[in-house]
Scaffold this motif. Structure first.
Motif, PDB file in Angstrom:
ATOM      1  N   THR A 119       0.840  -1.196   0.000  1.00  0.00           N
ATOM      2  CA  THR A 119       0.000   0.000   0.000  1.00  0.00           C
ATOM      3  C   THR A 119       0.873   1.243   0.000  1.00  0.00           C
ATOM      4  O   THR A 119       1.742   1.415   0.859  1.00  0.00           O
ATOM      5  CB  THR A 119      -0.923   0.005   1.226  1.00  0.00           C
ATOM      6  OG1 THR A 119      -1.751  -1.158   1.194  1.00  0.00           O
ATOM      7  CG2 THR A 119      -1.800   1.250   1.239  1.00  0.00           C
ATOM      8  N   ALA A 120       0.635   2.139  -0.974  1.00  0.00           N
ATOM      9  CA  ALA A 120       1.338   3.416  -1.032  1.00  0.00           C
ATOM     10  C   ALA A 120       0.481   4.550  -0.505  1.00  0.00           C
ATOM     11  O   ALA A 120       0.975   5.488   0.121  1.00  0.00           O
ATOM     12  CB  ALA A 120       1.770   3.718  -2.471  1.00  0.00           C
ATOM     13  N   ARG A 121      -0.814   4.471  -0.767  1.00  0.00           N
ATOM     14  CA  ARG A 121      -1.716   5.537  -0.328  1.00  0.00           C
ATOM     15  C   ARG A 121      -3.091   4.940  -0.103  1.00  0.00           C
ATOM     16  O   ARG A 121      -3.562   4.116  -0.894  1.00  0.00           O
ATOM     17  CB  ARG A 121      -1.772   6.643  -1.377  1.00  0.00           C
ATOM     18  CG  ARG A 121      -2.668   7.808  -0.999  1.00  0.00           C
ATOM     19  CD  ARG A 121      -2.686   8.844  -2.109  1.00  0.00           C
ATOM     20  NE  ARG A 121      -3.556   9.963  -1.776  1.00  0.00           N
ATOM     21  CZ  ARG A 121      -3.819  10.968  -2.607  1.00  0.00           C
ATOM     22  NH1 ARG A 121      -3.264  10.977  -3.820  1.00  0.00           N
ATOM     23  NH2 ARG A 121      -4.629  11.953  -2.238  1.00  0.00           N
ATOM     24  N   ALA A 122      -3.771   5.346   0.974  1.00  0.00           N
ATOM     25  CA  ALA A 122      -5.103   4.853   1.292  1.00  0.00           C
ATOM     26  C   ALA A 122      -6.018   6.043   1.573  1.00  0.00           C
ATOM     27  O   ALA A 122      -5.642   6.952   2.327  1.00  0.00           O
ATOM     28  CB  ALA A 122      -5.072   3.926   2.507  1.00  0.00           C
ATOM     29  N   THR A 123      -7.189   6.057   0.951  1.00  0.00           N
ATOM     30  CA  THR A 123      -8.175   7.122   1.132  1.00  0.00           C
ATOM     31  C   THR A 123      -9.467   6.507   1.638  1.00  0.00           C
ATOM     32  O   THR A 123     -10.036   5.608   1.015  1.00  0.00           O
ATOM     33  CB  THR A 123      -8.437   7.854  -0.196  1.00  0.00           C
ATOM     34  OG1 THR A 123      -7.194   8.327  -0.738  1.00  0.00           O
ATOM     35  CG2 THR A 123      -9.386   9.024   0.015  1.00  0.00           C
ATOM     36  N   GLY A 124      -9.956   7.013   2.760  1.00  0.00           N
ATOM     37  CA  GLY A 124     -11.177   6.477   3.327  1.00  0.00           C
ATOM     38  C   GLY A 124     -11.236   6.739   4.828  1.00  0.00           C
ATOM     39  O   GLY A 124     -10.435   7.506   5.373  1.00  0.00           O
ATOM     40  N   PRO A 125     -12.153   6.094   5.525  1.00  0.00           N
ATOM     41  CA  PRO A 125     -13.104   5.121   4.975  1.00  0.00           C
ATOM     42  C   PRO A 125     -14.429   5.762   4.538  1.00  0.00           C
ATOM     43  O   PRO A 125     -14.767   6.851   4.970  1.00  0.00           O
ATOM     44  CB  PRO A 125     -13.353   4.192   6.160  1.00  0.00           C
ATOM     45  CG  PRO A 125     -13.237   5.109   7.358  1.00  0.00           C
ATOM     46  CD  PRO A 125     -12.192   6.137   7.000  1.00  0.00           C
ATOM     47  N   GLU A 126     -15.150   5.061   3.680  1.00  0.00           N
ATOM     48  CA  GLU A 126     -16.521   5.413   3.303  1.00  0.00           C
ATOM     49  C   GLU A 126     -17.421   4.299   3.828  1.00  0.00           C
ATOM     50  O   GLU A 126     -17.374   3.178   3.326  1.00  0.00           O
ATOM     51  CB  GLU A 126     -16.663   5.553   1.782  1.00  0.00           C
ATOM     52  CG  GLU A 126     -18.092   5.803   1.341  1.00  0.00           C
ATOM     53  CD  GLU A 126     -18.263   5.635  -0.157  1.00  0.00           C
ATOM     54  OE1 GLU A 126     -19.424   5.701  -0.618  1.00  0.00           O
ATOM     55  OE2 GLU A 126     -17.269   5.404  -0.871  1.00  0.00           O
ATOM     56  N   ARG A 127     -18.215   4.612   4.827  1.00  0.00           N
ATOM     57  CA  ARG A 127     -19.064   3.584   5.453  1.00  0.00           C
ATOM     58  C   ARG A 127     -20.372   3.441   4.676  1.00  0.00           C
ATOM     59  O   ARG A 127     -21.066   4.426   4.421  1.00  0.00           O
ATOM     60  CB  ARG A 127     -19.331   3.919   6.907  1.00  0.00           C
ATOM     61  CG  ARG A 127     -20.329   3.008   7.593  1.00  0.00           C
ATOM     62  CD  ARG A 127     -20.203   3.061   9.097  1.00  0.00           C
ATOM     63  NE  ARG A 127     -18.961   2.439   9.569  1.00  0.00           N
ATOM     64  CZ  ARG A 127     -18.664   2.258  10.854  1.00  0.00           C
ATOM     65  NH1 ARG A 127     -19.515   2.648  11.794  1.00  0.00           N
ATOM     66  NH2 ARG A 127     -17.515   1.692  11.202  1.00  0.00           N
ATOM     67  N   ILE A 128     -20.712   2.201   4.324  1.00  0.00           N
ATOM     68  CA  ILE A 128     -21.952   1.894   3.621  1.00  0.00           C
ATOM     69  C   ILE A 128     -22.729   0.892   4.461  1.00  0.00           C
ATOM     70  O   ILE A 128     -22.208  -0.162   4.831  1.00  0.00           O
ATOM     71  CB  ILE A 128     -21.687   1.326   2.208  1.00  0.00           C
ATOM     72  CG1 ILE A 128     -20.960   2.370   1.357  1.00  0.00           C
ATOM     73  CG2 ILE A 128     -22.983   0.913   1.539  1.00  0.00           C
ATOM     74  CD1 ILE A 128     -20.652   1.898  -0.051  1.00  0.00           C
ATOM     75  N   ALA A 129     -23.968   1.241   4.754  1.00  0.00           N
ATOM     76  CA  ALA A 129     -24.838   0.384   5.564  1.00  0.00           C
ATOM     77  C   ALA A 129     -25.762  -0.426   4.663  1.00  0.00           C
ATOM     78  O   ALA A 129     -26.087  -0.005   3.550  1.00  0.00           O
ATOM     79  CB  ALA A 129     -25.663   1.226   6.531  1.00  0.00           C
ATOM     80  N   PRO A 130     -26.214  -1.579   5.120  1.00  0.00           N
ATOM     81  CA  PRO A 130     -27.128  -2.389   4.307  1.00  0.00           C
ATOM     82  C   PRO A 130     -28.477  -1.702   4.126  1.00  0.00           C
ATOM     83  O   PRO A 130     -28.891  -0.870   4.945  1.00  0.00           O
ATOM     84  CB  PRO A 130     -27.277  -3.688   5.106  1.00  0.00           C
ATOM     85  CG  PRO A 130     -26.190  -3.672   6.112  1.00  0.00           C
ATOM     86  CD  PRO A 130     -25.861  -2.242   6.376  1.00  0.00           C
ATOM     87  N   GLU A 131     -29.159  -2.028   3.043  1.00  0.00           N
ATOM     88  CA  GLU A 131     -30.541  -1.591   2.827  1.00  0.00           C
ATOM     89  C   GLU A 131     -31.441  -2.670   3.411  1.00  0.00           C
ATOM     90  O   GLU A 131     -31.652  -3.715   2.803  1.00  0.00           O
ATOM     91  CB  GLU A 131     -30.800  -1.375   1.341  1.00  0.00           C
ATOM     92  CG  GLU A 131     -29.976  -0.224   0.767  1.00  0.00           C
ATOM     93  CD  GLU A 131     -30.158  -0.072  -0.731  1.00  0.00           C
ATOM     94  OE1 GLU A 131     -30.634  -1.032  -1.368  1.00  0.00           O
ATOM     95  OE2 GLU A 131     -29.821   0.999  -1.266  1.00  0.00           O
ATOM     96  N   TRP A 132     -31.976  -2.415   4.603  1.00  0.00           N
ATOM     97  CA  TRP A 132     -32.681  -3.456   5.354  1.00  0.00           C
ATOM     98  C   TRP A 132     -33.928  -3.945   4.641  1.00  0.00           C
ATOM     99  O   TRP A 132     -34.397  -5.055   4.886  1.00  0.00           O
ATOM    100  CB  TRP A 132     -33.045  -2.928   6.740  1.00  0.00           C
ATOM    101  CG  TRP A 132     -33.908  -1.695   6.713  1.00  0.00           C
ATOM    102  CD1 TRP A 132     -33.492  -0.404   6.760  1.00  0.00           C
ATOM    103  CD2 TRP A 132     -35.331  -1.645   6.614  1.00  0.00           C
ATOM    104  NE1 TRP A 132     -34.542   0.461   6.696  1.00  0.00           N
ATOM    105  CE2 TRP A 132     -35.707  -0.280   6.611  1.00  0.00           C
ATOM    106  CE3 TRP A 132     -36.334  -2.612   6.541  1.00  0.00           C
ATOM    107  CZ2 TRP A 132     -37.022   0.130   6.519  1.00  0.00           C
ATOM    108  CZ3 TRP A 132     -37.653  -2.201   6.467  1.00  0.00           C
ATOM    109  CH2 TRP A 132     -37.991  -0.849   6.450  1.00  0.00           C
ATOM    110  N   TRP A 133     -34.496  -3.120   3.756  1.00  0.00           N
ATOM    111  CA  TRP A 133     -35.742  -3.511   3.127  1.00  0.00           C
ATOM    112  C   TRP A 133     -35.532  -4.447   1.934  1.00  0.00           C
ATOM    113  O   TRP A 133     -36.503  -4.915   1.344  1.00  0.00           O
ATOM    114  CB  TRP A 133     -36.501  -2.267   2.670  1.00  0.00           C
ATOM    115  CG  TRP A 133     -35.725  -1.385   1.732  1.00  0.00           C
ATOM    116  CD1 TRP A 133     -35.687  -1.449   0.369  1.00  0.00           C
ATOM    117  CD2 TRP A 133     -34.865  -0.310   2.110  1.00  0.00           C
ATOM    118  NE1 TRP A 133     -34.872  -0.481  -0.137  1.00  0.00           N
ATOM    119  CE2 TRP A 133     -34.348   0.245   0.911  1.00  0.00           C
ATOM    120  CE3 TRP A 133     -34.497   0.242   3.319  1.00  0.00           C
ATOM    121  CZ2 TRP A 133     -33.465   1.324   0.909  1.00  0.00           C
ATOM    122  CZ3 TRP A 133     -33.620   1.317   3.305  1.00  0.00           C
ATOM    123  CH2 TRP A 133     -33.115   1.846   2.126  1.00  0.00           C
TER     124      TRP A 133
END
Length: 493
Positions: free
Chosen positions: A437-451
């Motif tokens: 790894t040279a560079r890391a951008t984040g995090p982007e949290r994504i939650a489930p669509e419960w429906w």
């Protein structure tokens, strides 16, 4: 009363037309509903009897319906297919009488005057209609009366038959005022005034009603009771687009056949333009002097009525035809036609997508139009659900994806890699490659669509990272906090 009181009108109402059509193609035994998106909310458009018995109703939000009925199965509604199905039912209804028309989006109206005796009487005719529709899996309610309005009311608000010569008010008096085909606001206002039935409305003075609600209210009442005539317009047959050319001498050269096809196209497209239609599927039939014939079918990516754009697309098919001892007759038919109203063009005379449509048509003649597909954006933040794949010939470009963060060009099922902790691993192996790894951008949290029912996302949250490696790979990794682990799901260009 006008002389039309001797008429006999049948109204057929299909309360679950859309769901019955869909279930005829793919039957299910569970609660089932069709959904439409209105004002950015997915709502129930039509549902089967099992879903109705669980307390669901039309217009209900699909998410609310799933919360109330977890085992509900749903599919997107297709109003255009429902309209075609209703037209097919209207053509079927002509077996009972020649005067059959469409009533709204879910009903038919038939003038069976003088035709009932061919089936043994009115009772036997209605029984035959019910039996045939039941065998076809279509729920229907029927009403028979002397007027169109009365038949409509009986079909939708108390399935029954008004006897010939009987007083219409006696048959309709107990029905609610909504049975007069009134606007919902008008019916609600009458209900607040205590005028809840047709008999209550007919007993009131007409002048005050006309002043308050306008002439439409009294017109509907008179039509139902037979005081005002109402016509029934039968379903018009669609125009037939076909032209032919007979030749004095047989031809066999591709150039000659294309010249004849061009003459046919000019005549056919002129008729299409007059009716503001465009051909979607064309069939060219070449009759040979030995009595045999050959056909060349052309399927277009968009409906067209411009001969100059259509003619070159026939060349490949015509070149593959064996002319034998010669061709003496050509016939060109528009097998499938779609509306094509005039549209505004630019200064250069043509739409900028014309070239793409023609390219899709050319490629489609070789591999099939259904095999040429495009990606369309979908309203979901889940990566796997953020796009749809649709046939390019039957869809429009959906514009750009609206996402808060960049998305990889390539997506694939998550592939596990070794890593610990919430931060991206400094070194890891992926697909037999050692990466750093040279560079890391984040995090982007994504939650489930419960429906939505998606087993892959039932595990919980995902934290996505954009990783640039020293080896040149730009990957999309995610970490699952609830069950610590790292996965690679995409690769940037």
């Amino acid at each position: 009363m006008f002389d039309g009181m001797h008429r006999r009108i049948v109204s057929i109402w299909f309360p679950r037309l859309a769901s019955d059509r869909a279930l005829r193609l793919r039957p299910v035994e569970a609660p089932f509903a069709l959904s439409l998106t209105r004002a950015r909310v997915e709502r129930i458009h039509c549902l089967n009897l099992a879903a109705d018995s669980r307390g669901l109703h039309r217009g209900m939000g699909l998410a609310d319906a799933r919360a109330l009925c977890p085992d509900l199965l749903s599919r997107p509604a297709d109003p255009a297919a429902d309209a075609r199905f209703l037209r097919a039912l209207c053509r079927w209804a002509t077996r009972y009488c020649p005067w059959a028309g469409i009533e709204g989006e879910d009903g038919l109206v038939l003038d069976i005057t003088g035709a009932a005796h061919l089936f043994g009487g009115e009772t036997e005719m209605l029984a035959d209609m019910r039996a045939r529709l039941l065998r076809a899996g279509i729920a229907a309610r029927l009403g028979l009366a002397a007027t169109r309005g009365a038949a409509w009311a009986l079909a939708r608000h108390g399935e029954g038959v008004a006897a010939p010569g009987a007083d219409p008010l006696q048959a309709l008096g107990h029905l609610p005022v909504r049975a007069l085909r009134l606007e919902e606001d008008t019916a609600a206002a009458l209900d607040r005034l205590g005028l809840r039935s047709v008999a209550d409305l007919a007993a009131r003075p007409r002048a005050p009603l006309a002043r308050r609600f306008g002439p439409e209210l009294l017109k509907r009442l008179d039509q139902a009771l037979g005081a005002e005539a109402e016509a029934i317009a039968p379903l018009a047959e669609p125009p037939h687009y076909a032209v032919r050319l007979s030749l004095p001498d047989p031809i066999g050269l591709v150039s000659d056949v294309m010249a004849g096809t061009g003459r046919l196209l000019d005549a056919l497209c002129a008729r299409l333009k007059d009716r503001q239609d465009g051909a979607r599927v064309l069939r060219l039939t070449l009759n040979r002097v030995d009595g045999d014939s050959r056909q060349v079918e052309l399927r277009l990516a968009r409906p067209l009525h411009e001969p100059a754009r259509i003619l070159p697309l026939f060349e490949r098919g015509v070149a593959g035809v064996e002319a034998g001892f010669g061709i003496d007759r050509l016939r060109l038919e528009a097998v499938q036609v779609e509306p094509l109203p005039p549209c505004q063009t630019g200064f250069h005379g043509g739409d900028r997508t014309d070239g793409l449509d023609d390219l899709i048509s050319r490629i489609g003649t070789r591999i099939g139009l259904e095999n040429i597909r495009r990606f369309l954006p979908a309203d979901s933040h889940i990566p796997e659900r953020s796009f749809l794949i649709a046939p390019a010939a039957w869809s429009e470009p959906g514009g750009a994806w609206i996402v808060p963060h960049p998305r990889p060009l390539r997506l694939f099922p998550p592939e596990p890699i070794a890593g610990t902790g919430p931060q991206p691993p400094g070194r890891f192996r992926w697909r037999r490659m050692a990466l750093e790894t040279a560079r890391a951008t984040g995090p982007e949290r994504i939650a489930p669509e419960w429906w939505l029912e998606d087993e892959a996302w039932r595990s919980g949250l995902r934290d996505y990272w954009r990783i640039e490696t020293r080896q040149g790979r730009r990957l999309w990794l995610f970490h699952t906090p609830q069950a610590p682990g790292w996965f690679v799901q995409g690769e940037f260009a």
